[in-house]
Design a protein around this motif. Structure first.
Motif, short mmCIF file in Angstrom:
data_model
loop_
_atom_site.label_atom_id
_atom_site.label_comp_id
_atom_site.label_asym_id
_atom_site.label_seq_id
_atom_site.Cartn_x
_atom_site.Cartn_y
_atom_site.Cartn_z
N TYR A 5 -15.48 10.38 -20.15
CA TYR A 5 -14.64 10.58 -21.33
C TYR A 5 -14.59 12.05 -21.66
CZ TYR A 5 -13.88 5.74 -22.72
OH TYR A 5 -13.46 4.44 -22.77
N LEU A 6 -13.43 12.51 -22.07
CA LEU A 6 -13.24 13.87 -22.55
C LEU A 6 -13.04 13.79 -24.05
CD1 LEU A 6 -12.98 16.81 -21.56
CD2 LEU A 6 -10.51 16.45 -21.53
N LYS A 76 -10.51 10.63 -24.83
CA LYS A 76 -9.68 9.91 -23.87
C LYS A 76 -10.51 9.66 -22.62
CE LYS A 76 -7.33 13.80 -21.66
NZ LYS A 76 -6.06 14.36 -21.26
N LYS A 77 -10.30 8.49 -22.05
CA LYS A 77 -10.97 8.15 -20.81
C LYS A 77 -10.28 8.91 -19.69
CE LYS A 77 -12.80 4.19 -18.34
NZ LYS A 77 -12.88 2.73 -18.31
N VAL A 78 -11.08 9.51 -18.81
CA VAL A 78 -10.56 10.27 -17.69
C VAL A 78 -11.15 9.70 -16.40
CG1 VAL A 78 -10.17 12.37 -19.05
CG2 VAL A 78 -12.36 12.04 -17.92
#
Length: 89
Positions: A5-6, A76-78
């Protein structure tokens, strides 16, 4: 399951040991990634590791260390990223 996650953390988060505290917490949770200051005053944090521990760390980011005043955390999931440690810069 491993996830990445970022997060972008805004508020009073620079000059209050936010990155160093993030590194300590990430190590406690067994996470890798980084915490970097951004020019706009935010701190960008990449968290990589077991989903349960990433979730705990994301919760911690909403408060941060005692000196910080977190206003917002955008996450946000990366795609999964492999890091060997958690760095600050």
């Amino acid at each position: 399951m491993n996830v990445s996650y970022l997060a972008h953390v805004s508020g009073l988060v620079q000059g209050v040991y936010f990155r160093a505290s993030s590194q300590q917490m990430a190590i406690e949770y067994g996470l890798s990634g980084y915490a970097h200051n951004l020019a706009d005053g935010e701190v960008e944090v990449l968290l990589c590791g077991e989903e349960e521990n990433v979730d705990k760390m994301l919760d911690w980011l909403n408060t941060g260390p005692p000196q910080a005043k977190v206003i917002a955390v955008k996450t946000k999931k990366v795609p999964w990223q492999q890091y060997n440690h958690f760095s600050i810069g």
